[in-house]
Design a protein around this motif. Structure first.
Motif, mmCIF file in Angstrom:
data_model
loop_
_atom_site.group_PDB
_atom_site.id
_atom_site.type_symbol
_atom_site.label_atom_id
_atom_site.label_comp_id
_atom_site.label_asym_id
_atom_site.label_seq_id
_atom_site.Cartn_x
_atom_site.Cartn_y
_atom_site.Cartn_z
ATOM 1 N N ARG A 29 -6.043 10.089 -3.654
ATOM 2 C CA ARG A 29 -6.494 10.139 -2.263
ATOM 3 C C ARG A 29 -7.619 11.146 -2.036
ATOM 4 O O ARG A 29 -8.588 10.834 -1.326
ATOM 5 C CB ARG A 29 -5.314 10.419 -1.335
ATOM 6 C CG ARG A 29 -5.704 10.517 0.132
ATOM 7 C CD ARG A 29 -4.487 10.579 1.036
ATOM 8 N NE ARG A 29 -3.822 9.283 1.120
ATOM 9 C CZ ARG A 29 -2.667 9.098 1.758
ATOM 10 N NH1 ARG A 29 -2.057 10.112 2.326
ATOM 11 N NH2 ARG A 29 -2.119 7.904 1.800
ATOM 12 N N HIS A 56 -4.684 0.127 -4.731
ATOM 13 C CA HIS A 56 -3.330 -0.031 -5.260
ATOM 14 C C HIS A 56 -3.355 0.031 -6.777
ATOM 15 O O HIS A 56 -4.369 -0.285 -7.415
ATOM 16 C CB HIS A 56 -2.732 -1.374 -4.817
ATOM 17 C CG HIS A 56 -2.582 -1.520 -3.337
ATOM 18 N ND1 HIS A 56 -1.455 -1.139 -2.653
ATOM 19 C CD2 HIS A 56 -3.445 -1.994 -2.400
ATOM 20 C CE1 HIS A 56 -1.609 -1.366 -1.367
ATOM 21 N NE2 HIS A 56 -2.810 -1.891 -1.179
ATOM 22 N N GLU A 84 -13.731 -6.093 -2.902
ATOM 23 C CA GLU A 84 -12.491 -6.363 -3.636
ATOM 24 C C GLU A 84 -12.760 -6.263 -5.130
ATOM 25 O O GLU A 84 -13.581 -7.003 -5.683
ATOM 26 C CB GLU A 84 -11.929 -7.739 -3.284
ATOM 27 C CG GLU A 84 -10.583 -8.004 -3.934
ATOM 28 C CD GLU A 84 -9.629 -8.798 -3.058
ATOM 29 O OE1 GLU A 84 -8.406 -8.684 -3.244
ATOM 30 O OE2 GLU A 84 -10.105 -9.538 -2.182
ATOM 31 N N ASN A 99 -10.477 -1.222 2.286
ATOM 32 C CA ASN A 99 -10.434 0.235 2.150
ATOM 33 C C ASN A 99 -9.123 0.706 1.535
ATOM 34 O O ASN A 99 -8.755 1.874 1.651
ATOM 35 C CB ASN A 99 -10.644 0.912 3.514
ATOM 36 C CG ASN A 99 -9.494 0.646 4.479
ATOM 37 O OD1 ASN A 99 -8.651 -0.226 4.233
ATOM 38 N ND2 ASN A 99 -9.449 1.390 5.575
ATOM 39 N N GLU A 100 -8.394 -0.199 0.873
ATOM 40 C CA GLU A 100 -7.122 0.160 0.257
ATOM 41 C C GLU A 100 -7.208 0.115 -1.262
ATOM 42 O O GLU A 100 -7.916 -0.719 -1.830
ATOM 43 C CB GLU A 100 -6.001 -0.775 0.736
ATOM 44 C CG GLU A 100 -5.692 -0.647 2.215
ATOM 45 C CD GLU A 100 -4.454 -1.434 2.606
ATOM 46 O OE1 GLU A 100 -3.918 -2.183 1.754
ATOM 47 O OE2 GLU A 100 -4.022 -1.300 3.761
ATOM 48 N N SER A 152 -9.013 -3.360 -2.309
ATOM 49 C CA SER A 152 -9.129 -4.458 -1.348
ATOM 50 C C SER A 152 -9.482 -3.859 0.002
ATOM 51 O O SER A 152 -8.655 -3.194 0.636
ATOM 52 C CB SER A 152 -7.809 -5.238 -1.242
ATOM 53 O OG SER A 152 -7.925 -6.306 -0.325
ATOM 54 N N PHE A 159 -11.029 5.489 -0.426
ATOM 55 C CA PHE A 159 -10.172 4.382 -0.054
ATOM 56 C C PHE A 159 -8.827 4.927 0.402
ATOM 57 O O PHE A 159 -8.436 6.030 0.013
ATOM 58 C CB PHE A 159 -9.946 3.425 -1.236
ATOM 59 C CG PHE A 159 -11.197 2.998 -1.949
ATOM 60 C CD1 PHE A 159 -12.167 2.247 -1.284
ATOM 61 C CD2 PHE A 159 -11.408 3.329 -3.261
ATOM 62 C CE1 PHE A 159 -13.321 1.861 -1.940
ATOM 63 C CE2 PHE A 159 -12.553 2.949 -3.926
ATOM 64 C CZ PHE A 159 -13.507 2.208 -3.256
ATOM 65 N N THR A 160 -8.113 4.170 1.184
ATOM 66 C CA THR A 160 -6.749 4.527 1.563
ATOM 67 C C THR A 160 -5.835 4.194 0.393
ATOM 68 O O THR A 160 -5.768 3.046 -0.031
ATOM 69 C CB THR A 160 -6.298 3.766 2.802
ATOM 70 O OG1 THR A 160 -7.196 4.051 3.872
ATOM 71 C CG2 THR A 160 -4.887 4.172 3.206
ATOM 72 N N CYS A 161 -5.145 5.179 -0.148
ATOM 73 C CA CYS A 161 -4.329 4.996 -1.345
ATOM 74 C C CYS A 161 -2.862 4.768 -0.978
ATOM 75 O O CYS A 161 -2.343 5.411 -0.062
ATOM 76 C CB CYS A 161 -4.455 6.190 -2.262
ATOM 77 S SG CYS A 161 -6.141 6.538 -2.790
ATOM 78 N N HIS A 162 -2.220 3.856 -1.688
ATOM 79 C CA HIS A 162 -0.808 3.540 -1.457
ATOM 80 C C HIS A 162 -0.048 3.617 -2.769
ATOM 81 O O HIS A 162 -0.602 3.436 -3.823
ATOM 82 C CB HIS A 162 -0.658 2.137 -0.863
ATOM 83 C CG HIS A 162 -1.278 2.008 0.506
ATOM 84 N ND1 HIS A 162 -0.634 2.405 1.642
ATOM 85 C CD2 HIS A 162 -2.494 1.554 0.890
ATOM 86 C CE1 HIS A 162 -1.416 2.172 2.696
ATOM 87 N NE2 HIS A 162 -2.564 1.661 2.257
#
Length: 241
Positions: A233, A205, A2, A202-203, A200, A238-241
């Protein structure tokens, strides 16, 4: 893992340190039941370490202790619930992290023990692979460029694309484009004031208190402004949002 990687510590006119990110930080502290944090204040040259710790304790509502009081800085990191790295001079900070033997202890704390890392300005810079995209002057003769490498891309905090009347030197955009021309395999995320990247698990933000976007500089690719992390991405694991 994190990470909170903030461009700066305060917004203009804001009295509270990290105030613009306070809701996100307090939510993390409550979720993880954190009661204390270790502050690494080595970037501060003309400010008091203990006062910075007090300011952070007031914002975060937890006990904050400056690492300069520790008999063993590495052991302090090994016992830390949360790591705070202050802004200031990036060159001084990175040199001290190496001199104090803190690079590996911080990497292990964040990656293996999942200790939250909160860094702003210089503290944001040293979370990247190197400090080559800092805006600061190298105030010490001994220079160390490799940093913590917790975040895979270079970051340029305090990014500004305004044109100052009468200024005849290179703009920030030109300097970052030069970096990418010399290092064509690397990318730079340019963070404006009042913005942050939050990793945070694998995400990934993005947040901006001013509702402004960030830019990504890449060699041979037109620089654009983005308001979410989808543009990152292809560049980060990491998974991007």
């Amino acid at each position: 893992m994190e990470l909170f990687l903030l461009s700066n510590g305060k917004l203009s006119g804001e009295a509270e340190l990290l105030g613009y990110a306070k809701s996100q930080l307090l939510a993390m502290i409550e979720r993880r039941k954190i009661t204390s944090a270790v502050l690494i204040p080595y970037a501060l040259i003309r400010s008091d370490y203990d006062q910075r710790a007090q300011d952070l304790a007031q914002t975060l509502g937890i006990k904050v202790t400056s690492i300069h009081h520790a008999e063993s800085p590495a052991e302090a990191i090994a016992q830390a619930e949360c790591i705070l790295i202050s802004g200031g001079n990036t060159w001084m900070l990175n040199q001290m992290l190496h001199e104090k033997g803190l690079i590996v202890p911080i990497q292990r704390a964040v990656r293996e023990r999942q200790v939250p890392y909160i860094g702003w300005s210089a503290g944001c810079n040293v979370a990247t692979p190197s400090i080559r995209t800092t805006n600061d002057m190298p105030v010490r003769n001994s220079v160390v460029l490799p940093a913590l490498g917790l975040f895979p891309l270079q970051i340029n905090p305090h990014y500004i694309d305004a044109h100052i009347s009468g200024h005849m030197g290179e703009t920030r955009d030109e300097r970052l484009a030069e970096f990418c021309a010399v290092n064509p395999s690397e990318s730079v995320v340019a963070l404006r004031e009042g913005s942050l990247l939050h990793v945070s698990g694998n995400e990934l933000h993005y947040f901006s208190a001013k509702q402004q976007g960030f830019k990504v500089f890449r060699h041979g690719v037109e620089t654009q402004e983005y308001h979410d992390t989808l543009a990152l991405r292809p560049l980060v694991p990491f998974t991007c949002h």
